[in-house]
Design an enzyme around this catalytic site. Structure first.
Site, short mmCIF file in Angstrom:
data_model
loop_
_atom_site.label_atom_id
_atom_site.label_comp_id
_atom_site.label_asym_id
_atom_site.label_seq_id
_atom_site.Cartn_x
_atom_site.Cartn_y
_atom_site.Cartn_z
N CYS A 76 0.83 -1.21 0.00
CA CYS A 76 0.00 0.00 0.00
C CYS A 76 0.86 1.26 0.00
O CYS A 76 1.67 1.48 0.92
CB CYS A 76 -0.93 -0.01 1.22
SG CYS A 76 -1.72 1.56 1.57
N GLY A 77 0.69 2.10 -1.01
CA GLY A 77 1.47 3.33 -1.12
C GLY A 77 1.23 4.30 0.02
O GLY A 77 2.15 4.94 0.52
N HIS A 78 -0.03 4.40 0.47
CA HIS A 78 -0.35 5.30 1.59
C HIS A 78 0.32 4.80 2.87
O HIS A 78 0.78 5.61 3.68
CB HIS A 78 -1.86 5.37 1.79
CG HIS A 78 -2.59 5.96 0.62
ND1 HIS A 78 -2.40 7.27 0.24
CD2 HIS A 78 -3.49 5.44 -0.24
CE1 HIS A 78 -3.18 7.53 -0.81
NE2 HIS A 78 -3.83 6.43 -1.12
N CYS A 79 0.38 3.48 3.04
CA CYS A 79 1.06 2.91 4.21
C CYS A 79 2.55 3.21 4.18
O CYS A 79 3.16 3.56 5.20
CB CYS A 79 0.83 1.41 4.27
SG CYS A 79 -0.91 0.91 4.30
#
Length: 558
Positions: A76-79
């Site tokens: 996950c990029g946001h993670c």
């Protein structure tokens, strides 16, 4: 020589084979070691963040009074973006010996925990207090290190400072540009408890609480009241607690957010002398959520949830244009949305005697100055404007993103008030953006629609029209572009089917509001101006089934 070679191989063979066997043994031992680590309830740390799994989760809850857990997915990029800030916050809290700790769970590997806590998106942050596993609290703070630290500090200590005398209270008020104090005759009563709940959530605002009779007298109060003290505008704003209705947490939060704003906000990169709210939504009149980080004040502007924004676009380098702010500010006072109760006479600060049957009037319009040569330049395309159009006025209705413009800009106080009231009364039509149609708009498989041509194509009663509403910067739109082109190529010879697209950042429609990208709408042939939103998988085969089935997907056999 051949014999020597054969003999050498005979000797080396077992040795080489043994080496392979040794490697296999080592790999097996490492695998078993990792499995033992996972099965153990030992808690390891990475950058002061507890690494949690189903076997050590209960231990972590029992050992830490306050535990904020991030449920993440490695891909996950946001993670990935949050990880450094999360680690920094964990380090800061640990260094100050806070009872609050941070942990993380790989929800893709620890599926039992993900299921237990209803994790459906990443990252999801939940706070566990006093070992309570059944009722974790959703994280509502900002997704940066300071936001996390402030949110956790507020929950680790008292959410409001107890003020017991006039000197302490005066010093408390003067210590910040903005403070909220709840004056309650019973700190254990329902109204005070609701105030403490609000204080726990609004972590960027400093809260105090008082029950001493001398403090009620010192600030001219006779009943439970929440007071907002500020070093700008009206200095003090009072929110009396209605004895019949009590103190509603959502309403108080909204009122504090609204009145924490300056009467006229400035959309700039400069830090304003008011706190940022806990949440950071992307405002509808920002050009896009993937643009550079918004300026400090945008956090406050968009999270106050005021239904209309009145914008004055000007060039701050022009003294003549800067002078327009005076009449703009004068007009703002009438739309502040102060807490006035009908049938009650207003007193100082704009507040009257509460009436149980009459809730306070909400703020209707937020006034914002936008410098077209500063950060405001980024929002100009959203309005179809350039810096040369300044000075000019626009009003935005936030729920549907409709923009309104005077027929002729008039910057007087009375003209601004009259224009706003006319919009609120529904007497002004919105100004809709439309690009010019490309010359070849209907010669390609995907037809290119603009605001001016949309009606005649989408509501053609002889055609079934499938439209993709997109934003050029949207990665999801870009990802499905090839599938949309392939779909159009498949149906280019069908007279009754049209595959089209419209750039919704450059074109607006009166009766259709696009809230996210891409949005897909199907307009079936025939009378009635019907519209069906497509919400299934974005691939060519599913699109095709949808079209062939007349705008619905066939039911799958059991």
């Amino acid at each position: 020589l051949v014999w020597l070679l054969v003999l050498s191989l005979a000797w080396l063979g077992p040795a080489l084979g043994g080496e392979d066997e040794d490697e296999e043994v080592i790999e097996e031992e490492e695998k078993e070691k990792k499995e033992d680590e996972v099965l153990s309830d030992e808690i390891k740390e990475e950058d002061n963040v507890l690494v949690l799994h189903e076997h050590n989760f209960a231990r972590a809850l029992s050992e830490h009074q306050l535990l904020l857990v991030e449920f993440y997915a490695p891909w996950c990029g946001h993670c990935q973006q949050l990880a450094p800030a999360f680690a920094q916050a964990a380090t800061e809290l640990r260094n100050e010996s806070s009872p609050a700790r941070l942990g993380k769970v790989d929800a893709t590997a620890q599926t039992a925990l993900a299921t237990e806590f209803g994790i459906t998106s990443y990252p999801t942050l939940k706070l566990f207090r006093d070992g309570n596993r059944t009722h974790p609290l959703e994280y509502t703070g900002r997704m940066d290190s300071q936001g996390i630290v402030r949110w956790m500090r507020r929950r680790a200590g008292p959410s409001a400072t107890l003020l017991q005398d006039t000197d302490t209270t005066a010093a408390f008020i003067n210590s910040q540009d903005l403070v909220a104090i709840g004056f309650f005759k019973d700190l254990k009563g329902e109204a005070a408890q609701a105030f403490f709940e609000v204080a726990a959530e609004m972590v960027d605002l400093t809260f105090g609480v008082a029950e001493a009779a001398e403090l009620f007298q010192a600030y001219g109060l006779t009943a439970d009241t929440v007071c907002l003290f500020k070093k700008f505008d009206e200095k003090q704003t009072n929110f009396p607690v209605d004895p019949a209705r009590g103190l509603d947490t959502a309403e108080l939060t909204r009122l504090l957010r609204v009145h924490s704003l300056q009467l006229v906000m400035e959309f700039t990169n400069e830090v304003q002398p008011v706190p940022s709210p806990a949440t950071v939504p992307c405002g509808p009149w920002l050009p896009c959520p993937h643009s550079p980080p918004p300026p400090q004040t945008s956090n406050q502007i968009f999270s106050a949830k005021i239904p209309h924004h009145m914008l004055l676009f000007l060039n701050k380098s022009s003294p003549e244009q800067l002078s327009l702010r005076d009449s703009f500010r004068a007009a703002a006072g009438g739309f502040r949305g102060e807490v006035r109760w009908p049938h009650g006479r207003d007193r100082e600060g704009g507040f009257g005697t509460p009436q149980a049957q009459c809730p306070p009037f909400p703020a209707q319009v937020l006034f914002v100055v936008v410098d077209v040569t500063g950060h405001g330049a980024d929002v100009l395309p959203f309005f179809g404007m350039s810096a040369a159009d300044a000075p000019t006025l626009r009003l935005v209705r936030m729920k549907n993103n409709r923009k309104y413009q005077m027929e002729q800009d008039n910057f007087s106080e009375s003209a601004i008030r009259t224009f706003i009231q006319a919009v609120l009364d529904g007497k002004v039509k919105p100004r809709l953006l439309s690009a010019e149609p490309p010359e070849d708009w209907d010669t390609r498989p995907v037809k290119v629609l603009v605001g001016k041509t949309f009606e005649q194509v989408a509501f053609d009663e002889t055609k079934n029209v499938f439209v993709k509403f997109y934003a050029p910067w949207c990665p999801h739109c870009q990802a499905m572009e090839a599938a949309w082109e392939e779909l159009a190529e498949r149906y280019k010879d069908r007279e009754d089917i049209v595959i089209a697209e419209m750039d919704s950042t450059a074109n607006e429609l009166e009766n259709i509001t696009i809230h996210g990208y891409p949005t897909l709408h199907y307009f079936p042939a025939g009378p009635g101006r019907k519209m069906v939103e497509y919400k299934s998988t974005r691939d060519v085969e599913t699109f095709s089934k949808f079209l062939e089935n007349g705008g619905t997907l066939p039911e799958e056999p059991p």
